[in-house]
Design a protein around this motif. Structure first.
Motif, mmCIF file in Angstrom:
data_model
loop_
_atom_site.group_PDB
_atom_site.id
_atom_site.type_symbol
_atom_site.label_atom_id
_atom_site.label_comp_id
_atom_site.label_asym_id
_atom_site.label_seq_id
_atom_site.Cartn_x
_atom_site.Cartn_y
_atom_site.Cartn_z
ATOM 1 N N ASN A 128 -4.604 6.646 14.246
ATOM 2 C CA ASN A 128 -5.885 5.932 14.364
ATOM 3 C C ASN A 128 -7.017 6.950 14.514
ATOM 4 O OD1 ASN A 128 -7.750 3.870 14.655
ATOM 5 N ND2 ASN A 128 -7.389 3.655 16.865
ATOM 6 N N PRO A 129 -7.532 7.473 13.393
ATOM 7 C CA PRO A 129 -8.567 8.518 13.464
ATOM 8 C C PRO A 129 -9.895 7.970 14.005
ATOM 9 C CG PRO A 129 -8.339 7.750 11.215
ATOM 10 C CD PRO A 129 -7.243 7.093 11.991
ATOM 11 N N ALA A 130 -10.608 8.809 14.699
ATOM 12 C CA ALA A 130 -11.906 8.406 15.257
ATOM 13 C C ALA A 130 -12.961 8.266 14.170
ATOM 14 C CB ALA A 130 -12.350 9.423 16.306
ATOM 15 N N SER A 131 -12.791 8.982 13.100
ATOM 16 C CA SER A 131 -13.786 8.988 12.016
ATOM 17 C C SER A 131 -13.406 8.022 10.892
ATOM 18 C CB SER A 131 -13.922 10.407 11.454
ATOM 19 O OG SER A 131 -14.639 10.397 10.241
ATOM 20 N N PRO A 132 -14.284 7.055 10.577
ATOM 21 C CA PRO A 132 -14.031 6.159 9.442
ATOM 22 C C PRO A 132 -13.942 6.928 8.131
ATOM 23 C CG PRO A 132 -15.760 5.284 10.853
ATOM 24 C CD PRO A 132 -15.496 6.681 11.311
ATOM 25 N N HIS A 177 3.401 2.701 1.397
ATOM 26 C CA HIS A 177 2.786 3.620 2.364
ATOM 27 C C HIS A 177 1.292 3.337 2.496
ATOM 28 C CE1 HIS A 177 6.446 5.951 2.664
ATOM 29 N NE2 HIS A 177 6.459 6.142 1.341
ATOM 30 N N LEU A 178 0.644 3.068 1.371
ATOM 31 C CA LEU A 178 -0.787 2.779 1.392
ATOM 32 C C LEU A 178 -1.072 1.459 2.110
ATOM 33 C CD1 LEU A 178 -3.623 3.637 0.499
ATOM 34 C CD2 LEU A 178 -3.235 2.410 -1.661
ATOM 35 N N LYS A 179 -0.188 0.484 1.868
ATOM 36 C CA LYS A 179 -0.349 -0.818 2.533
ATOM 37 C C LYS A 179 -0.218 -0.666 4.045
ATOM 38 C CE LYS A 179 1.371 -3.574 -1.357
ATOM 39 N NZ LYS A 179 2.490 -4.417 -1.857
ATOM 40 N N ASP A 180 0.780 0.112 4.501
ATOM 41 C CA ASP A 180 0.987 0.320 5.943
ATOM 42 C C ASP A 180 -0.200 1.050 6.563
ATOM 43 O OD1 ASP A 180 3.396 -0.951 5.823
ATOM 44 O OD2 ASP A 180 4.629 0.875 5.865
ATOM 45 N N LEU A 181 -0.769 1.984 5.812
ATOM 46 C CA LEU A 181 -1.923 2.715 6.322
ATOM 47 C C LEU A 181 -3.119 1.777 6.499
ATOM 48 C CD1 LEU A 181 -3.129 5.498 7.074
ATOM 49 C CD2 LEU A 181 -3.827 5.720 4.673
ATOM 50 N N LYS A 182 -3.355 0.928 5.497
ATOM 51 C CA LYS A 182 -4.481 -0.014 5.567
ATOM 52 C C LYS A 182 -4.266 -1.086 6.644
ATOM 53 C CE LYS A 182 -6.066 0.464 0.785
ATOM 54 N NZ LYS A 182 -6.247 -0.214 -0.530
ATOM 55 N N ASN A 183 -2.994 -1.436 6.901
ATOM 56 C CA ASN A 183 -2.680 -2.466 7.899
ATOM 57 C C ASN A 183 -2.587 -1.920 9.326
ATOM 58 O OD1 ASN A 183 -2.571 -4.481 5.946
ATOM 59 N ND2 ASN A 183 -0.371 -4.169 5.567
ATOM 60 N N GLY A 184 -2.753 -0.593 9.459
ATOM 61 C CA GLY A 184 -2.766 0.014 10.788
ATOM 62 C C GLY A 184 -1.417 0.176 11.451
ATOM 63 N N LEU A 222 2.843 9.804 8.765
ATOM 64 C CA LEU A 222 1.757 10.245 7.895
ATOM 65 C C LEU A 222 1.859 11.741 7.606
ATOM 66 C CD1 LEU A 222 -0.843 9.601 6.372
ATOM 67 C CD2 LEU A 222 -2.113 9.991 8.500
ATOM 68 N N LEU A 223 2.219 12.505 8.648
ATOM 69 C CA LEU A 223 2.374 13.953 8.473
ATOM 70 C C LEU A 223 3.511 14.253 7.501
ATOM 71 C CD1 LEU A 223 1.604 16.839 9.273
ATOM 72 C CD2 LEU A 223 3.157 16.643 11.234
ATOM 73 N N GLY A 224 4.613 13.530 7.664
ATOM 74 C CA GLY A 224 5.757 13.706 6.768
ATOM 75 C C GLY A 224 5.421 13.324 5.344
ATOM 76 N N LEU A 225 4.606 12.258 5.204
ATOM 77 C CA LEU A 225 4.194 11.798 3.882
ATOM 78 C C LEU A 225 3.308 12.841 3.197
ATOM 79 C CD1 LEU A 225 4.314 9.345 1.951
ATOM 80 C CD2 LEU A 225 2.244 8.488 3.070
ATOM 81 N N TYR A 226 2.405 13.434 3.948
ATOM 82 C CA TYR A 226 1.509 14.471 3.421
ATOM 83 C C TYR A 226 2.312 15.669 2.900
ATOM 84 C CZ TYR A 226 -2.000 18.201 3.328
ATOM 85 O OH TYR A 226 -2.799 19.244 2.940
ATOM 86 N N ILE A 227 3.330 16.081 3.698
ATOM 87 C CA ILE A 227 4.179 17.214 3.308
ATOM 88 C C ILE A 227 4.947 16.885 2.027
ATOM 89 C CG2 ILE A 227 6.188 18.608 3.988
ATOM 90 C CD1 ILE A 227 5.182 18.315 6.904
ATOM 91 N N THR A 228 5.459 15.616 1.972
ATOM 92 C CA THR A 228 6.198 15.180 0.778
ATOM 93 C C THR A 228 5.335 15.239 -0.475
ATOM 94 O OG1 THR A 228 7.589 13.711 2.112
ATOM 95 C CG2 THR A 228 7.497 13.250 -0.247
ATOM 96 N N ILE A 229 4.073 14.747 -0.363
ATOM 97 C CA ILE A 229 3.166 14.745 -1.496
ATOM 98 C C ILE A 229 2.877 16.184 -1.960
ATOM 99 C CG2 ILE A 229 0.792 14.217 -2.221
ATOM 100 C CD1 ILE A 229 0.945 11.760 -0.316
ATOM 101 N N GLN A 230 2.631 17.068 -1.003
ATOM 102 C CA GLN A 230 2.342 18.472 -1.319
ATOM 103 C C GLN A 230 3.514 19.126 -2.047
ATOM 104 O OE1 GLN A 230 -0.916 18.640 -1.109
ATOM 105 N NE2 GLN A 230 -1.071 20.450 0.199
#
Length: 222
Positions: free
Chosen positions: A168-172, A195-202, A209-217
């Motif tokens: 839950n980032p402080a910055s929109p 993954h995108l749906k879960d992110l939008k649904n909070g 999220l960190l694991g997902l970022y590493i996977t994408i990279q």
């Protein structure tokens, strides 16, 4: 004379299941109360051995050690204990403490008997059930000699203790940028749109999220 008449059985497995469970629970609660230097001196006793013991001090030399020909030891529902060093073998203070614990567990204690007090003796009925609020919390080591002490071995379940934290980032602006990043990866076919749906649904966790970022990279690098 057969050996089983003169030999004491200290095997907990020779008791009926209800008595085995009651004995283990008693030793567990003793352990938790700081009473670690108690041990089993007898469990099952054959009728032949009971007759032999009853004869002592009557038709056979020695002091009287039992006042009955019928014992719950023979029914596999009773056990005797003693106290290890540095205390005396039948230390009254320790046995009284164990007896107090036994009462709470619905276990009959020989120290409560009138006329024929037998503090080392404990027994249950075959219908004994574990009282509400109690359970075996691990593996209970019930000693059969003074060389070892009571132990309670509890398995460590670390995997259940991990706290998951929702991202839950402080910055929109950061949320928007992250959503765009995952949306682009989804469009490229690198990750699934769930993954995108879960992110939008909070419901996206920080760890995920960190694991997902590493996977994408990693997938973009290949």
């Amino acid at each position: 004379m057969s050996t089983n008449i003169t030999t004491t059985c200290r095997d907990l497995a020779q008791l009926l299941p209800a008595a085995q469970l009651a004995c283990r629970l008693l030793f567990q609660e003793c352990y938790k109360a700081g009473i670690r230097n108690v041990f089993i001196t007898e469990t099952y006793r054959s009728q032949e051995r009971q007759n032999y013991l009853y004869a002592q001090g009557r038709t056979r030399p020695g002091q009287v050690v039992t006042w009955t020909l019928k014992s719950n030891h023979s029914s596999r529902l009773a056990w005797d204990i003693a106290v290890g060093p540095p205390k005396t073998l039948y230390d009254v203070t320790i046995l009284n403490k164990v007896g107090t614990i036994a009462r709470k567990l619905g276990i009959t204690w020989g120290g409560d008997w009138i006329g024929s007090i037998d503090r080392p003796h404990f027994e249950v009925k075959s219908t004994w059930k574990m009282p509400t609020g109690y359970k075996l919390e691990g593996q209970v080591i019930v000693p059969s000699s003074s060389k070892t002490t009571v132990q309670l071995i509890i398995e460590d379940k670390k995997e259940d203790n991990k706290v998951t934290q929702v991202w839950n980032p402080a910055s929109p602006a950061m949320r928007t940028e992250t959503e765009n990043y995952i949306a682009q990866a989804t469009k490229e076919g690198i990750v699934q749109d769930s993954h995108l749906k879960d992110l939008k649904n909070g419901v996206m966790t920080t760890d995920r999220l960190l694991g997902l970022y590493i996977t994408i990279q990693q997938r973009r690098a290949n």
